[in-house]
Scaffold this active site. Sequence first.
Site, PDB file in Angstrom:
ATOM      1  N   TYR A 204       0.825  -1.213   0.000  1.00  0.00           N
ATOM      2  CA  TYR A 204       0.000   0.000   0.000  1.00  0.00           C
ATOM      3  C   TYR A 204       0.857   1.260   0.000  1.00  0.00           C
ATOM      4  O   TYR A 204       0.697   2.152  -0.836  1.00  0.00           O
ATOM      5  CB  TYR A 204      -0.936  -0.014   1.212  1.00  0.00           C
ATOM      6  N   LYS A 208       1.606   3.991  -3.152  1.00  0.00           N
ATOM      7  CA  LYS A 208       1.319   5.410  -2.930  1.00  0.00           C
ATOM      8  C   LYS A 208       2.571   6.257  -3.191  1.00  0.00           C
ATOM      9  O   LYS A 208       2.500   7.325  -3.806  1.00  0.00           O
ATOM     10  CB  LYS A 208       0.814   5.636  -1.508  1.00  0.00           C
TER      11      LYS A 208
END
Length: 303
Positions: A204, A208
């Site tokens: 994650y 990002k």
Amino acid sequence: MPGGAGLIAAAVTALVAALLLLRQEDSGSGAGSRDPPARLLWAEEVNNPCSRGEDGPSFNKPSMTETLPNLQEDFRMQNKSVFILGASGETGKVLVKEILEQSLFSKVTLIGRRKLTFEEEAYKNVNQEVVDFEKLDDYASAFQGHDVGFCCLGTTRKKAGAEGFVRVDRDYVLKSAELAKAGGCKHFNLLSSQGADKSSNFLYLQIKGEVEAKVEALEFDRYSIFRPGVLLCDRQESRPSEWLIRKFFGSLPESWARPYSVPVVTVVRAMLNNAVRPSDKKMELLDNKAIYALGKAHDTLKP
């Protein structure tokens, strides 16, 4: 017997530890692992002074709140156009609502995979462009003619799987940014996550961080990245653990919860307050602390 503040600090520490375990269970490391829930992660304070707002004005000073109405009015007079990606999500919905309430833009366009239904009269002039994110080049016209863009696009591994998460949070975002740049967008705003880092072991945070860097390479005239902590909202798809975390931080005094969380409406107001103020920076990185300061400046305005 420890005092109340000590008990709260211990509880926060326990929750942080629990979330770290949740990350490990959901994320693991690398692209072959499970990913933690979107926007429920934070990390140590970003060491870039720009991200902490230390090299810019202090947004919660009276001078900022006194001049903000003038900045907003000057911005309105420029008759700018805006597009929003991810308007069906928790942050995107609040962003659209706030944009319309503040009447900052002469034209508002939502770009998404389906048309959204609005019953309120305020939404009657909102334009909607339905696109196929797998074939975005065929919809380049949807990204043309906008001065400002806000990207709140995102999903989770739980909903889309590992490949689907990467495709949405990195590939769709990057391709949209490329088309926006080609279409004349001057100011691109990206909702990211605190702890975003392209070298992270967590998928994650890694994705990002990757998309932040790839969009920066497009060299928009102005590029603003927002890295909030835990987003406080009534998320419809929350798991029990997410619901508990939000309820916990939502019940704390603001001064105690501030380092770890932020209300969605505060994030949105920070994004808009930042957009209306002139800046000569090509890239701005706002962490949870800076978001809070800038977003709360709106609350002190006189009617």
